[in-house]
Each structure stands twice: as C-alpha cells, then as structure tokens.
Design a protein around this motif. Structure first.
Motif, PDB file in Angstrom:
ATOM      1  N   GLY A  52       2.869   3.210  -8.930  1.00 43.39           N
ATOM      2  CA  GLY A  52       2.766   2.710  -7.553  1.00 43.39           C
ATOM      3  C   GLY A  52       1.396   2.134  -7.268  1.00 43.39           C
ATOM      4  N   THR A  53       0.353   2.769  -7.807  1.00 47.10           N
ATOM      5  CA  THR A  53      -1.009   2.258  -7.642  1.00 47.10           C
ATOM      6  C   THR A  53      -1.204   0.954  -8.408  1.00 47.10           C
ATOM      7  OG1 THR A  53      -1.903   4.475  -7.277  1.00 47.10           O
ATOM      8  CG2 THR A  53      -3.449   2.785  -8.023  1.00 47.10           C
ATOM      9  N   ALA A  54      -0.640   0.863  -9.601  1.00 49.56           N
ATOM     10  CA  ALA A  54      -0.742  -0.375 -10.376  1.00 49.56           C
ATOM     11  C   ALA A  54      -0.129  -1.544  -9.608  1.00 49.56           C
ATOM     12  CB  ALA A  54      -0.062  -0.212 -11.729  1.00 49.56           C
ATOM     13  N   VAL A  55       1.029  -1.312  -8.990  1.00 55.43           N
ATOM     14  CA  VAL A  55       1.669  -2.361  -8.198  1.00 55.43           C
ATOM     15  C   VAL A  55       0.809  -2.712  -6.993  1.00 55.43           C
ATOM     16  CG1 VAL A  55       3.732  -2.975  -6.877  1.00 55.43           C
ATOM     17  CG2 VAL A  55       3.966  -1.691  -9.010  1.00 55.43           C
ATOM     18  N   LYS A  56       0.245  -1.694  -6.356  1.00 55.86           N
ATOM     19  CA  LYS A  56      -0.653  -1.932  -5.223  1.00 55.86           C
ATOM     20  C   LYS A  56      -1.822  -2.820  -5.634  1.00 55.86           C
ATOM     21  CE  LYS A  56      -3.753   0.581  -2.067  1.00 55.86           C
ATOM     22  NZ  LYS A  56      -4.208   1.932  -1.625  1.00 55.86           N
ATOM     23  N   GLU A  57      -2.424  -2.535  -6.773  1.00 58.11           N
ATOM     24  CA  GLU A  57      -3.555  -3.322  -7.245  1.00 58.11           C
ATOM     25  C   GLU A  57      -3.143  -4.758  -7.564  1.00 58.11           C
ATOM     26  OE1 GLU A  57      -4.795  -0.902 -10.491  1.00 58.11           O
ATOM     27  OE2 GLU A  57      -6.004   0.452  -9.237  1.00 58.11           O
ATOM     28  N   LEU A  58      -1.946  -4.939  -8.093  1.00 58.10           N
ATOM     29  CA  LEU A  58      -1.464  -6.285  -8.393  1.00 58.10           C
ATOM     30  C   LEU A  58      -1.207  -7.074  -7.113  1.00 58.10           C
ATOM     31  CD1 LEU A  58       0.821  -5.299 -11.362  1.00 58.10           C
ATOM     32  CD2 LEU A  58      -1.084  -6.917 -11.519  1.00 58.10           C
ATOM     33  N   PHE A  59      -0.681  -6.402  -6.090  1.00 53.93           N
ATOM     34  CA  PHE A  59      -0.526  -7.080  -4.798  1.00 53.93           C
ATOM     35  C   PHE A  59      -1.893  -7.477  -4.235  1.00 53.93           C
ATOM     36  CE2 PHE A  59       3.919  -5.438  -4.095  1.00 53.93           C
ATOM     37  CZ  PHE A  59       4.489  -6.678  -3.863  1.00 53.93           C
ATOM     38  N   ALA A  60      -2.885  -6.616  -4.423  1.00 50.98           N
ATOM     39  CA  ALA A  60      -4.233  -6.955  -3.960  1.00 50.98           C
ATOM     40  C   ALA A  60      -4.751  -8.197  -4.686  1.00 50.98           C
ATOM     41  CB  ALA A  60      -5.176  -5.775  -4.173  1.00 50.98           C
ATOM     42  N   ASP A  61      -4.467  -8.303  -5.980  1.00 50.43           N
ATOM     43  CA  ASP A  61      -4.840  -9.505  -6.725  1.00 50.43           C
ATOM     44  C   ASP A  61      -4.162 -10.733  -6.137  1.00 50.43           C
ATOM     45  OD1 ASP A  61      -6.450  -8.082  -8.478  1.00 50.43           O
ATOM     46  OD2 ASP A  61      -4.922  -7.951 -10.045  1.00 50.43           O
ATOM     47  N   ALA A  62      -2.854 -10.593  -5.881  1.00 52.20           N
ATOM     48  CA  ALA A  62      -2.104 -11.733  -5.343  1.00 52.20           C
ATOM     49  C   ALA A  62      -2.637 -12.147  -3.981  1.00 52.20           C
ATOM     50  CB  ALA A  62      -0.620 -11.381  -5.252  1.00 52.20           C
ATOM     51  N   ALA A  63      -2.953 -11.166  -3.140  1.00 52.87           N
ATOM     52  CA  ALA A  63      -3.446 -11.470  -1.791  1.00 52.87           C
ATOM     53  C   ALA A  63      -4.796 -12.162  -1.839  1.00 52.87           C
ATOM     54  CB  ALA A  63      -3.535 -10.187  -0.974  1.00 52.87           C
ATOM     55  N   ALA A  64      -5.584 -11.839  -2.847  1.00 53.01           N
ATOM     56  CA  ALA A  64      -6.920 -12.432  -2.979  1.00 53.01           C
ATOM     57  C   ALA A  64      -6.906 -13.758  -3.730  1.00 53.01           C
ATOM     58  CB  ALA A  64      -7.851 -11.450  -3.690  1.00 53.01           C
ATOM     59  N   GLY A  65      -5.725 -14.188  -4.161  1.00 57.68           N
ATOM     60  CA  GLY A  65      -5.628 -15.449  -4.883  1.00 57.68           C
ATOM     61  C   GLY A  65      -5.922 -15.341  -6.365  1.00 57.68           C
ATOM     62  N   ARG A  66      -6.078 -14.104  -6.879  1.00 57.18           N
ATOM     63  CA  ARG A  66      -6.291 -13.937  -8.316  1.00 57.18           C
ATOM     64  C   ARG A  66      -4.947 -14.055  -9.044  1.00 57.18           C
ATOM     65  NH1 ARG A  66      -9.889 -10.045  -6.048  1.00 57.18           N
ATOM     66  NH2 ARG A  66      -8.313  -8.400  -6.179  1.00 57.18           N
ATOM     67  N   PRO A  67      -4.922 -14.644 -10.227  1.00 56.07           N
ATOM     68  CA  PRO A  67      -3.643 -14.853 -10.921  1.00 56.07           C
ATOM     69  C   PRO A  67      -2.987 -13.541 -11.329  1.00 56.07           C
ATOM     70  CG  PRO A  67      -5.493 -15.445 -12.340  1.00 56.07           C
ATOM     71  CD  PRO A  67      -6.064 -15.213 -10.979  1.00 56.07           C
ATOM     72  N   GLY A 101       0.790  -1.216   0.000  1.00 57.97           N
ATOM     73  CA  GLY A 101       0.000   0.000   0.000  1.00 57.97           C
ATOM     74  C   GLY A 101       0.824   1.269   0.000  1.00 57.97           C
ATOM     75  N   ASN A 102       2.138   1.142  -0.025  1.00 55.30           N
ATOM     76  CA  ASN A 102       3.054   2.279   0.020  1.00 55.30           C
ATOM     77  C   ASN A 102       3.524   2.565  -1.400  1.00 55.30           C
ATOM     78  OD1 ASN A 102       5.298   3.987   0.301  1.00 55.30           O
ATOM     79  ND2 ASN A 102       5.950   3.053   2.222  1.00 55.30           N
ATOM     80  N   LEU A 103       2.908   3.560  -2.060  1.00 56.69           N
ATOM     81  CA  LEU A 103       3.163   3.798  -3.477  1.00 56.69           C
ATOM     82  C   LEU A 103       4.616   4.134  -3.764  1.00 56.69           C
ATOM     83  CD1 LEU A 103      -0.004   5.809  -4.591  1.00 56.69           C
ATOM     84  CD2 LEU A 103       0.268   3.365  -4.156  1.00 56.69           C
ATOM     85  N   SER A 104       5.216   4.967  -2.934  1.00 61.03           N
ATOM     86  CA  SER A 104       6.604   5.357  -3.179  1.00 61.03           C
ATOM     87  C   SER A 104       7.533   4.158  -3.065  1.00 61.03           C
ATOM     88  CB  SER A 104       7.037   6.451  -2.197  1.00 61.03           C
ATOM     89  OG  SER A 104       6.332   7.647  -2.433  1.00 61.03           O
ATOM     90  N   ASN A 105       7.319   3.327  -2.028  1.00 60.82           N
ATOM     91  CA  ASN A 105       8.166   2.156  -1.889  1.00 60.82           C
ATOM     92  C   ASN A 105       7.989   1.199  -3.060  1.00 60.82           C
ATOM     93  OD1 ASN A 105       8.495  -0.845  -0.423  1.00 60.82           O
ATOM     94  ND2 ASN A 105      10.079   0.670   0.053  1.00 60.82           N
ATOM     95  N   ASN A 106       6.755   1.044  -3.528  1.00 64.02           N
ATOM     96  CA  ASN A 106       6.536   0.216  -4.714  1.00 64.02           C
ATOM     97  C   ASN A 106       7.383   0.694  -5.885  1.00 64.02           C
ATOM     98  OD1 ASN A 106       4.634  -1.380  -3.428  1.00 64.02           O
ATOM     99  ND2 ASN A 106       2.869  -0.299  -4.267  1.00 64.02           N
TER     100      ASN A 106
END
Length: 441
Positions: free
Chosen positions: A406-421, A205-210
C-alpha cells in the motif's frame, strides 16, 4: 453543474506492533482487563468507522446498544475508531493484553490477528452460541481466518466494490451507460475530462484501499502477490502490471486529479458527492453519499470493470470480498456477555437494521430476504459477492502486505502527481523494496 441540494460538509503482528508502539490505546484499554469488576454488567466495544463520520456511527449504533442493555442488563461502552487508527490500536492491544471485550476488524486482517493469538477462536461450541455457522454466507466466512483453522471472527457487514457514477455528469458528456471494461473506462474518462472535470477518484494515501484495488487488478493479470506456500511474490509480471495499471489512471491517462495522491479515507467520496469527480470505485458508499445530500437518483452503480466480457471467477474477478468482522478478545473477563453481544449484533433484526443504515449486505442468509436488500444498487453487491469476488490472502502476513505494498502504491501516486515518470521499471523497483520488508524474504 451545481444542483440545488444541501451537502453536509504473530510473527508479523509482533513486528508491526513495534512500529506502532507510539500509538496509545486510550480509553479502550479498560475493556478486557477491567470489564469483569461490575459483575459482568459492562462490555467495551471498539466499532470501526462505517458511516460518514464518527458521530454518524454513534447515532446508528447507540440506540442498538441501548436496546441490548434493556434486554440483557449489560451496558456496552462504545468507541468508534477511525480506520487510520484501528489496526494500530488492535496490534497494541494484542501485545499488551489490554484491549476491548468485543471489536470490529476489517475482514482482510482476520488471519494476521488470528496468528497473534489474542482473539477468541470461533469453534463449533462458540458458533452454537450465535445460532450456528450455517447462518452465514459462505463467501463472508471465507474471510474470517486462515484455511483449516477455526475462524478468528464472525461476519458482521458484507461489502464488495462496484463502480459508482454521477448520472448528470455522464449525461452532460453524452455518455449513455457506465463502462464495463477497463478500456471502456479509459475511453469514458477521456470524454469526461474533455468537459473539464475529473473522471475518477482514487485515494492514494489510503493504504488499504490501494491494496484492495491492486489485488483485484492482480487477479485480472493472473497474479496473487503470494506463492501457494505463502511467500511474498510482489515483483511478478502480473503484479507489476496491476500496480502500473492502477497508478496509470493518474500517470498516463490523466483521469485522476493529482491531489488524489494524498487522499485518505472517504475524500474521494466527498469529491464525488460534490460533483468534482464523475466515477469512484468503492465499497457500498450510499450512506456517505446520502450524508452529503446526494440523493439516490443522482448516482448509478455498475459492476467494477473487468479486462473484457463480464465479471466472474478467474481473470474476471472484479472485487475482493470486503466487509467487517466481529471478534472477541480471548482474555475478556466477560466471555458470556461478549458472546451474548455478538449473538445480538448478528441476529436477523439487528442485521437488517445495521446493514440498512450502512448500505451494506447482511452476511446472515435469512436477513438478506428483506426487500430492502433487493434494490438495484445492492443487487450489484450481492451478485458480485456471489459470482466474482475473492478474499484477500488469508495469511498471517496480510497486514504487512497492506502496509508495505500500500505504501509502494502511495509513493508511485506521489511520483505521478509530481510529474515524475511511472514506468514498469520504477514500479518493479518499488515492489521489490516492499517485498524485502516482508518476513522470511
């Protein structure tokens, strides 16, 4: 696993400022527009949050500001601004003209804020007020604004990413040394997770770190995210591979706990200090570890991983040039006092005091000679800055880059956390969407 220790719990700039219009400037808005009303005896200073908390920063900074007042008669009104709010606050102040006299900025924002015209340019005359440009390390000066223009700020704290690891968790897993390459990190992580822990922490959730992480991985894959003429290039094979590699730490390798997808600033460091995570990639976090009761003999540090071999330039880059710059608002009514304050904060004595407190490296060459900056952990940072770190793109659109990618990476992590490919195609689609949000696309 628990040990007996106590833990404390402006094209682009204008466009972004419209997004952040709801963010108020708060008490800081009395700075540049009002600090001249007392004969130049007051400055307003926005400091970025460097320590474990806002209060920890105040404890570090206030004694130094009191010392400055004793020396000069100029009082400094301090506000420590959380990173989650800092860019929004600065952008709003930039468009309104109501900002502080002096402020800290993430060095990656220098060119973006420079384009807005609100910051004082540091020409030779201004640099002469603080002892000259030559006092500063060249890599730190490289992140102070667009190439060919006078810097928009001066370096205050220098940092670089490194790999921090929990020695006891490594010992229990039978791991003798930290990983030096990404393949080794994955193999090490699997041994750690076999023991039931989380191998490495991220802050999805940290856009800059992403951005910091995927930019470095992009360099390792031969991608820059921007073309030589400054146009966004987020969907190149190298950029897509970089983002996928980072998200795959959770999605494919299962080395990252799903909850990390929502983590914001310093949450991964808290997990590390509480023995929940064995490794973390971060910028000089020793002060945060100490604030949570973690002693220096409990953690180790090594250069951040590279694809193969040893860190260096080119595809063996393993950090962006991280750090904090200090800027002066152009419309301050106390320019002399602001320059005196910057001179004070970049003096050898203050550079040693502040960088010791934060575990960072002084960007002032002469201050680096202090033995406190020759410790094994800081030697990794110093060597990384000297040999294998590069600045993020110093272009006006850099802050938008941090936001949209940074938001795109955040959204991809959300996919991964939810089990989406998370696939190459899904990564490219997210990055294409991010690129479409950039100016002139």
């Amino acid at each position: 696993m628990r040990r007996s220790r106590i833990r404390a719990a402006l094209t682009g700039v204008v466009a972004l400022s419209l997004t952040f219009a709801a963010t108020a400037c708060g008490g800081g808005t009395t700075g540049a527009s009002g600090s001249g009303g007392d004969g130049g005896k007051t400055l307003t200073y926005w400091a970025s949050n460097q320590g474990a908390s806002i209060e920890a920063d105040k404890k570090v900074l206030q004694p130094e500001l009191d010392r400055f007042e004793q020396q000069t008669g100029i009082k400094v009104k301090l506000e420590v601004v959380p990173w989650s709010d800092l860019l929004n606050r600065i952008l709003t102040a930039t468009t309104s003209g109501q900002g502080p006299d002096v402020l800290n900025i993430g060095n990656t924002w220098s060119a973006s804020l420079q384009a807005g015209g609100a910051l004082l340019p540091w020409d030779d005359k201004a640099f002469a007020k603080i002892g000259g440009r030559d006092r500063f390390v060249e890599s730190a000066l490289g992140s102070t604004g667009a190439q060919g223009k006078d810097p928009a700020a001066v370096p205050l704290y220098s940092m670089a990413y490194a790999l921090y690891y929990n020695k006891e968790m490594f010992r229990q897993a039978g791991i003798a040394k930290p990983p030096a390459t990404w393949d080794e990190l994955v193999a090490t992580g699997k041994r750690l997770t076999a023991k039931g822990g989380s191998a490495i922490g991220v802050e999805g959730g940290n856009l800059s770190n992403n951005i910091h992480q995927v930019f470095v991985l992009g360099k390792q894959h031969g991608a820059d995210f921007f073309t030589p003429d400054g146009r966004a290039d987020f969907t190149s094979d190298g950029a897509v591979a970089a983002v996928k590699q980072y998200v795959d730490l959770m999605a494919a390798h299962k080395l990252v706990a799903p909850g990390n997808a929502e983590y914001a600033q310093n949450q991964s460091l808290s997990d590390f200090a509480k023995d929940r995570t064995a490794m973390v990639l971060w910028q000089t976090p020793s002060a945060t570890f100490a604030s949570q009761g973690m002693t220096e003999d409990e953690w180790g540090v090594a250069p951040a991983p590279v694809p193969a071999g040893t860190p260096g330039r080119g595809t063996s880059v393993n950090s962006m040039v991280a750090g904090i710059n200090m800027a002066v608002f152009r419309n301050t009514k106390n320019l002399d006092g602001a320059l005196r304050f910057v001179n004070f904060m970049t003096s050898d004595e203050e550079q040693k005091t502040l960088n010791k407190a934060y575990g960072s490296m002084p960007p002032v060459k002469s201050a680096q000679a202090d033995p406190a900056f020759a410790t094994p952990s800081l030697a990794v940072i110093r060597d990384t800055l000297a040999t294998s770190a590069v600045p993020l793109p110093q272009i006006p659109e850099e802050s938008q880059f941090e936001t949209v990618v940074g938001t795109a990476v955040k959204e991809l992590f959300a996919d991964a956390a939810a089990g989406r490919p998370v696939t190459t195609a899904s990564v490219r689609a997210r990055l294409h969407k991010a690129q479409q949000q950039m100016p002139n696309q």
